[in-house]
Design a protein around this motif. Structure first.
Motif, short mmCIF file in Angstrom:
data_model
loop_
_atom_site.label_atom_id
_atom_site.label_comp_id
_atom_site.label_asym_id
_atom_site.label_seq_id
_atom_site.Cartn_x
_atom_site.Cartn_y
_atom_site.Cartn_z
N LYS A 109 14.90 117.20 -19.95
CA LYS A 109 14.62 115.90 -20.80
C LYS A 109 13.52 116.09 -21.34
O LYS A 109 13.18 116.04 -22.42
N THR A 110 11.83 116.28 -20.38
CA THR A 110 11.18 115.95 -21.21
C THR A 110 10.45 117.20 -21.54
O THR A 110 10.28 117.23 -22.78
N THR A 111 10.69 117.98 -21.47
CA THR A 111 10.50 119.67 -21.59
C THR A 111 11.11 119.53 -23.16
O THR A 111 10.28 119.48 -24.61
N ALA A 132 10.32 106.36 -21.20
CA ALA A 132 11.00 105.45 -20.75
C ALA A 132 11.57 105.53 -19.45
O ALA A 132 12.14 104.87 -18.95
N ASP A 133 10.73 106.86 -19.04
CA ASP A 133 10.73 106.56 -17.61
C ASP A 133 10.12 106.57 -16.50
O ASP A 133 8.40 106.19 -16.83
N THR A 134 10.55 105.01 -15.75
CA THR A 134 8.71 104.32 -15.33
C THR A 134 9.52 104.40 -14.04
O THR A 134 8.92 104.00 -12.78
N TYR A 135 10.41 105.42 -13.36
CA TYR A 135 10.95 105.58 -12.40
C TYR A 135 9.68 107.14 -11.03
O TYR A 135 9.67 106.15 -10.52
N ARG A 136 9.56 107.56 -11.87
CA ARG A 136 8.45 108.80 -11.99
C ARG A 136 6.65 108.60 -12.48
O ARG A 136 6.75 108.67 -14.11
N PRO A 137 6.24 107.95 -11.65
CA PRO A 137 4.67 107.74 -12.46
C PRO A 137 4.15 108.87 -12.95
O PRO A 137 3.32 109.31 -13.98
N ASP A 141 1.82 110.61 -17.67
CA ASP A 141 1.17 111.86 -18.38
C ASP A 141 1.96 113.60 -18.83
O ASP A 141 1.50 113.99 -19.72
N GLN A 142 3.27 114.01 -18.04
CA GLN A 142 3.26 114.63 -18.51
C GLN A 142 4.18 115.00 -20.15
O GLN A 142 3.60 115.70 -20.42
N LEU A 143 4.84 113.78 -20.49
CA LEU A 143 4.63 113.48 -21.65
C LEU A 143 3.66 113.68 -22.78
O LEU A 143 3.12 114.00 -23.80
N ILE A 184 12.94 109.21 -27.65
CA ILE A 184 12.84 108.62 -26.68
C ILE A 184 13.43 109.92 -25.29
O ILE A 184 14.76 109.83 -25.12
N ASP A 185 12.47 109.46 -24.51
CA ASP A 185 12.69 110.44 -23.09
C ASP A 185 13.28 109.58 -21.89
O ASP A 185 12.43 108.22 -21.72
N THR A 186 14.41 109.99 -21.01
CA THR A 186 14.17 108.49 -20.38
C THR A 186 14.22 108.95 -18.32
O THR A 186 14.44 110.36 -18.45
MG MG Z 1 11.26 113.72 -17.62
#
Ligand code: MG
Ligand code: GDP
Length: 442
Positions: A109-111, A132-137, A141-143, A184-186
């Motif tokens: 997704k993020t990629t 909008a990915d709050t699950y993985r800290p 940073d990645q996005l 939007i990335d989730t």
């Molecule tokens: Mg991701």
């Protein structure tokens, strides 16, 4: 796995067996290949039945051999397997346009968010990325880093865990920034087999941001298992599209693609590598043309579009293809282009006809060093020499080598490369004409 189709086609066209025998052999090999690529058995049988039926019934048009016509039939039927004659609508009908990505963790997704942003940016849109990915800290940073790489505005909140709220606020922020495509990335933290929870979360965020499109990201290595997931998704959202990632890294890509196509869901993009530009609009006929080694000029031209001096390259390339002749000036631009687009071997696959030609890998491998030298050599040639390289004799070679700080061997090598490309262009032209007769659109 599907790569072996190219060889199958070449062997078939060169083969000496009687037509019926050759067709049966081809079909048997095709079946094996498709099954190995995880294409559903039922689909494979349907496909090969209609190929066989048409192959025995249809008469080729004048000047086309039966064997050649057979490849056209295979091309048609395989295209149908992967979705038929569709071209997805990738350019939004309205702006601002909001795309929300969903999919299981690790699906890409993020990629893909960054890839799509880059894709639209190249076409003059103003994309904006939302995390909008709050699950993985690390997701933030990645996005955030990816967005810096492609110079696209980015919005997210590191502290909050309220994905729904972030998605809503950030979408507004993006639109206020004058962006016209919001991506939007989730999180999609759910593992495989938890599609329902995934769809539920999708609906929650969707309710608050009201996206114009929800795009499901599927990893190609799922193979035909993608069918169930795609079907549910397709019936759960009327505004859904699908992007299949990692087609470069799995033997099961054929299974995933055909399975998703069978649900009639829209496959918009395919991911073909880890790098940001490695995404393509998915068009079945184009895709299959390439699988069969028929090449794909439109993808090539699309890639060329993305670079700065694109118009020039495109014009020259189109001209070279229509005249069947290429000049050293064209090669010069081509070399500059290659420095931006990557190895020629990859580009060559996109050119119709080329992938069917036996090409010496070593010949095509041009190192950065060589490119630099060749550019210098062309720079120090006279107009006369550029226009008519055949006048370059020993004396001229010495002059050119000295002028460019290279050796006579280097000059010779460039001229040899020029001859090689020239031959290719002639072959492409011949093939293009032939394919046109078949109604194959390259
Ligand atoms: Mg991701
Ligand atoms: P997410 O968890 O869904 O956001 O997935 P990521 O975007 O973080 O991607 C997971 C991994 O898959 C990363 O290592 C990516 O580099 C890789 N990846 C994504 N798309 C592709 C692709 O098209 N080809 C290849 N080879 N790798 C990909």
């Amino acid at each position: 796995v599907l790569d072996s189709l190219k060889k199958l086609v070449v062997d078939f066209l060169r083969g000496k067996d009687p037509y019926e025998v050759a067709v049966e052999n081809f079909i048997k090999e095709l079946q094996k290949t498709l099954l190995r690529a995880d294409v559903n058995v039922k689909l494979v049988l349907q496909l090969t039945n209609s190929i066989r039926e048409r192959a025995l019934k249809e008469k080729p048009p004048p000047l086309v051999s039966r064997n050649e016509w057979f490849i056209k039939i295979v091309y048609d039927e395989l295209s149908n397997l992967f979705g038929g004659d569709v071209k997805p609508q990738v350019f939004p009908q309205k702006t601002p346009y909001i795309i929300m990505l969903v999919g299981v963790q690790g699906s890409g997704k993020t990629t893909t968010a960054a890839k799509i942003a880059y894709f639209y940016k190249r076409y003059g849109y103003r994309p904006c990325l939302v995390c909008a990915d709050t699950y993985r800290p690390a997701a933030y940073d990645q996005l955030s880093q990816l967005s810096k790489q492609i110079d696209v505005p980015f919005c997210g909140e590191q502290k909050s865990t309220d994905a729904v709220n972030i998605a809503k606020k950030c979408t507004e922020w993006c639109i206020n920034q004058n962006s016209n495509i919001v991506i939007i990335d989730t999180a999609g933290r759910h593992g495989y087999g938890e599609e329902e929870a995934l769809l539920k979360e999708m609906q929650e965020i969707a309710k608050s941001v009201n996206p114009d499109e929800i795009m499901m990201i599927l990893d190609a290595s799922m193979g035909q298992k993608a069918y169930e997931l795609a079907l549910r998704f397709h019936s759960a959202t009327p505004i859904g599209s699908i992007t299949i990632t990692k087609l470069d890294g799995t033997a099961k890509g054929g299974g995933a693609l055909s399975a998703v196509a069978a649900t009639k869901a829209i496959i918009k993009f395919i991911g073909v590598g880890e790098k940001i530009p490695e995404i393509e609009v998915f068009e079945p006929r184009r895709f299959v043309g390439r699988l069969l080694g028929l090449g794909d000029i439109s993808t090539l031209i699309e890639k060329l579009k993305s670079i700065e001096h694109s118009e020039e390259v495109e014009k020259r390339f189109a001209k070279a293809l229509s005249t069947g002749k290429i000049t050293l000036a064209d090669i010069y631009l081509q070399l500059q282009t290659m420095r931006k687009l990557g190895p020629l071997a990859k580009i060559v696959q996109l050119i119709p006809g080329l992938s069917m030609m036996p090409i010496d890998d070593k010949q095509m491998k041009i190192t950065e060093e060589k490119m630099r030298k060749w550019l210098a050599i062309i720079d120090s040639m006279t107009y006369e020499e550029l226009r008519n390289p055949s006048i370059i004799d020993k004396n001229r070679m010495v002059k050119i080598a000295i002028g460019s700080g290279t050796t006579i061997e280097d000059v010779k090598e460039l001229l040899k490369y020029y001859e090689l490309v020239n031959t290719m262009i002639k072959n492409i032209k011949r093939r293009k004409t032939l394919f046109k007769k078949f109604g194959i659109d390259l």
